[in-house]
Design a protein around this motif. Structure first.
Motif, PDB file in Angstrom:
ATOM      1  N   SER A 192       0.772  -1.020   0.269  1.00 32.75           N
ATOM      2  CA  SER A 192      -0.177  -0.143   0.333  1.00 32.75           C
ATOM      3  C   SER A 192       1.005   1.178   0.034  1.00 32.75           C
ATOM      4  O   SER A 192       0.580   2.341  -1.013  1.00 32.75           O
ATOM      5  CB  SER A 192      -0.555  -0.128   1.572  1.00 32.75           C
ATOM      6  OG  SER A 192      -2.157  -0.938   0.881  1.00 32.75           O
ATOM      7  N   TYR A 252      -5.705  -0.657   2.917  1.00 34.01           N
ATOM      8  CA  TYR A 252      -6.514  -0.751   1.909  1.00 34.01           C
ATOM      9  C   TYR A 252      -7.090   0.644   1.756  1.00 34.01           C
ATOM     10  O   TYR A 252      -7.284   1.250   0.388  1.00 34.01           O
ATOM     11  CB  TYR A 252      -6.384  -2.167   1.788  1.00 34.01           C
ATOM     12  CG  TYR A 252      -5.497  -2.803   1.397  1.00 34.01           C
ATOM     13  CD1 TYR A 252      -4.496  -2.786  -0.333  1.00 34.01           C
ATOM     14  CD2 TYR A 252      -5.739  -4.584   1.910  1.00 34.01           C
ATOM     15  CE1 TYR A 252      -3.781  -4.063   0.217  1.00 34.01           C
ATOM     16  CE2 TYR A 252      -5.089  -5.071   1.400  1.00 34.01           C
ATOM     17  CZ  TYR A 252      -3.789  -4.704   0.458  1.00 34.01           C
ATOM     18  OH  TYR A 252      -3.071  -6.020   0.460  1.00 34.01           O
ATOM     19  N   HIS A 302      -6.901   4.200  -0.163  1.00 34.05           N
ATOM     20  CA  HIS A 302      -8.087   3.687  -1.344  1.00 34.05           C
ATOM     21  C   HIS A 302      -8.641   5.411  -1.500  1.00 34.05           C
ATOM     22  O   HIS A 302      -9.246   6.425  -2.586  1.00 34.05           O
ATOM     23  CB  HIS A 302      -8.782   2.616  -1.488  1.00 34.05           C
ATOM     24  CG  HIS A 302     -10.231   3.151  -2.017  1.00 34.05           C
ATOM     25  ND1 HIS A 302      -9.537   2.808  -3.814  1.00 34.05           N
ATOM     26  CD2 HIS A 302     -11.482   3.438  -2.667  1.00 34.05           C
ATOM     27  CE1 HIS A 302     -11.163   3.878  -4.620  1.00 34.05           C
ATOM     28  NE2 HIS A 302     -11.782   3.682  -4.069  1.00 34.05           N
ATOM     29  N   LYS A 324      -7.978   9.012  -4.432  1.00 39.16           N
ATOM     30  CA  LYS A 324      -8.858   9.056  -4.850  1.00 39.16           C
ATOM     31  C   LYS A 324      -9.763  10.189  -4.197  1.00 39.16           C
ATOM     32  O   LYS A 324     -10.396  11.082  -5.336  1.00 39.16           O
ATOM     33  CB  LYS A 324     -10.230   7.603  -5.078  1.00 39.16           C
ATOM     34  CG  LYS A 324     -11.359   8.035  -6.200  1.00 39.16           C
ATOM     35  CD  LYS A 324     -11.985   6.838  -6.385  1.00 39.16           C
ATOM     36  CE  LYS A 324     -13.273   6.820  -7.168  1.00 39.16           C
ATOM     37  NZ  LYS A 324     -13.236   5.844  -7.343  1.00 39.16           N
ATOM     38  N   ASN A 370      -3.692   2.063  -8.746  1.00 38.25           N
ATOM     39  CA  ASN A 370      -4.716   2.238  -7.287  1.00 38.25           C
ATOM     40  C   ASN A 370      -4.869   1.058  -6.689  1.00 38.25           C
ATOM     41  O   ASN A 370      -3.924  -0.104  -6.750  1.00 38.25           O
ATOM     42  CB  ASN A 370      -6.508   1.844  -8.330  1.00 38.25           C
ATOM     43  CG  ASN A 370      -6.481   0.733  -8.925  1.00 38.25           C
ATOM     44  OD1 ASN A 370      -6.580  -0.805  -8.471  1.00 38.25           O
ATOM     45  ND2 ASN A 370      -6.170   0.909 -10.653  1.00 38.25           N
TER      46      ASN A 370
END
Length: 334
Positions: free
Chosen positions: A66, A184, A188, A192, A275
């Motif tokens: 990550s 995670y 994310h 984003k 991603n």
């Protein structure tokens, strides 16, 4: 006649991208096929204990991957991660043996790993040298320091500090894996939905354009190294808790597996794209491959060969994706 599909360099918006065109979808298919083949040869593969073992094994790698994802997206890389883990693990193992408070152990683990990572990043940015080179140099620094403070002796914690790495929720889900899942989700969200995440993509894709738009290249990349370091510290604690001992070579090779998982998950080494979902499936694939090789009783030496091939294959996938992307772009604007 020129036909522009969107303002994103002729590429369809991410929201309209068919599921079968995502790299993680092919990784999922590969994992299903691999699981079916392995399970048909050895039915124990689908046992709850084996599934739990896979999740436990990929916890540390997932946390490392990550941080590496954000770092690679920003256009940087750190191959000293394994040596950083070795140094941090040895330091906190020595603290545990001396009955230091677990709170201080956590602070030292996170702080030391973050400091080391920022040291790698700042050296690269200040000297305008590739982070691959600076991290290669610090790999020796971290590992040599670990050897110096331990004199090469195993640092065993004698059953202490086990909860983080060995606790299983409902006797099935490893706590380390659940922490990895949380990481995670946080990663994310950061990539984003935050300004910092958008800056990571911007400086990784086109540093010059990012600079002209007012983004601090130095600050953004240094933050990527800082986040990476914090996750290295967390991974070090979980790994030590699960293994129960540390030595200077603890974590050796994990950096290559993390990079391989990130790249095979769809994040090119050139940066600017990628991603966390792809990284998750890349990590899961590596975990399944490792477990499959063990279940099929493949010689451990050949297992190293397989993972080496996997790393090379991930680089090939990255290069192929880059060439394919350029081909699609030319086709759409030509």
């Amino acid at each position: 006649m020129v036909e522009l599909k969107s303002s994103n360099n002729g590429v369809l918006p991410k929201g309209k991208k068919p599921i079968y065109r995502n790299q993680w979808f092919f990784l999922l298919l590969a994992e299903i096929v691999l699981a079916i083949i392995t399970g048909s040869i050895n039915p124990r593969f689908f046992g709850i204990s084996n599934m739990t073992n896979i999740l436990e094994q990929i916890a540390v790698l997932g946390i490392l991957a990550s941080g590496m994802t954000m770092l690679i997206i920003s256009g940087e890389i750190d191959i000293s991660v394994g040596a950083n883990i070795g140094l941090v693990s040895c330091v906190i193992a020595m603290m545990i043996k001396n009955d230091v408070s677990y709170l201080w152990i956590a602070v030292v683990a996170l702080g030391l790993a973050a400091f080391n990572s920022v040291l790698v990043g700042s050296s690269s940015l200040i000297f305008k040298a590739p982070s691959f080179i600076t991290s290669l140099g610090f790999l020796s620094v971290f590992r040599g320091t670990a050897y110096a403070i331990t004199k090469g002796v195993f640092q065993t914690i004698y059953g202490k500090f086990e909860a983080l790495g060995l606790t299983r929720i409902w006797n099935i889900l490893p706590l380390g894996f659940l922490i990895g899942i949380l990481i995670y989700f946080v990663s994310h969200f950061l990539l984003k939905y935050t300004k910092l995440g958008r800056h990571f993509y911007a400086v990784g894709s086109n540093p010059a354009a990012a600079y002209l738009s007012g983004i601090s290249i130095f600050r953004t990349k240094l933050l990527a190294f800082l986040i990476n370091g914090l996750l290295v510290g967390l991974a070090s604690m979980i790994l030590l808790s699960r293994v129960g001992a540390a030595q200077p070579t603890t974590g050796s090779g994990l950096e290559l597996r993390a990079i391989g998982a990130v790249v095979i998950g769809g994040t090119p080494l050139s940066g600017g794209k990628g991603n966390i979902l792809g990284t998750f499936f890349g990590v899961l694939l590596m975990g399944i491959i490792s477990n499959t090789l063990n279940m099929l009783r493949v010689n451990p030496y050949f297992q190293e060969v397989v993972f080496g091939i996997f790393i090379v294959a991930s680089l090939a996938v990255s290069a192929f994706s880059a060439y394919a992307g350029k081909g699609i772009f030319k086709k759409r604007i030509g």
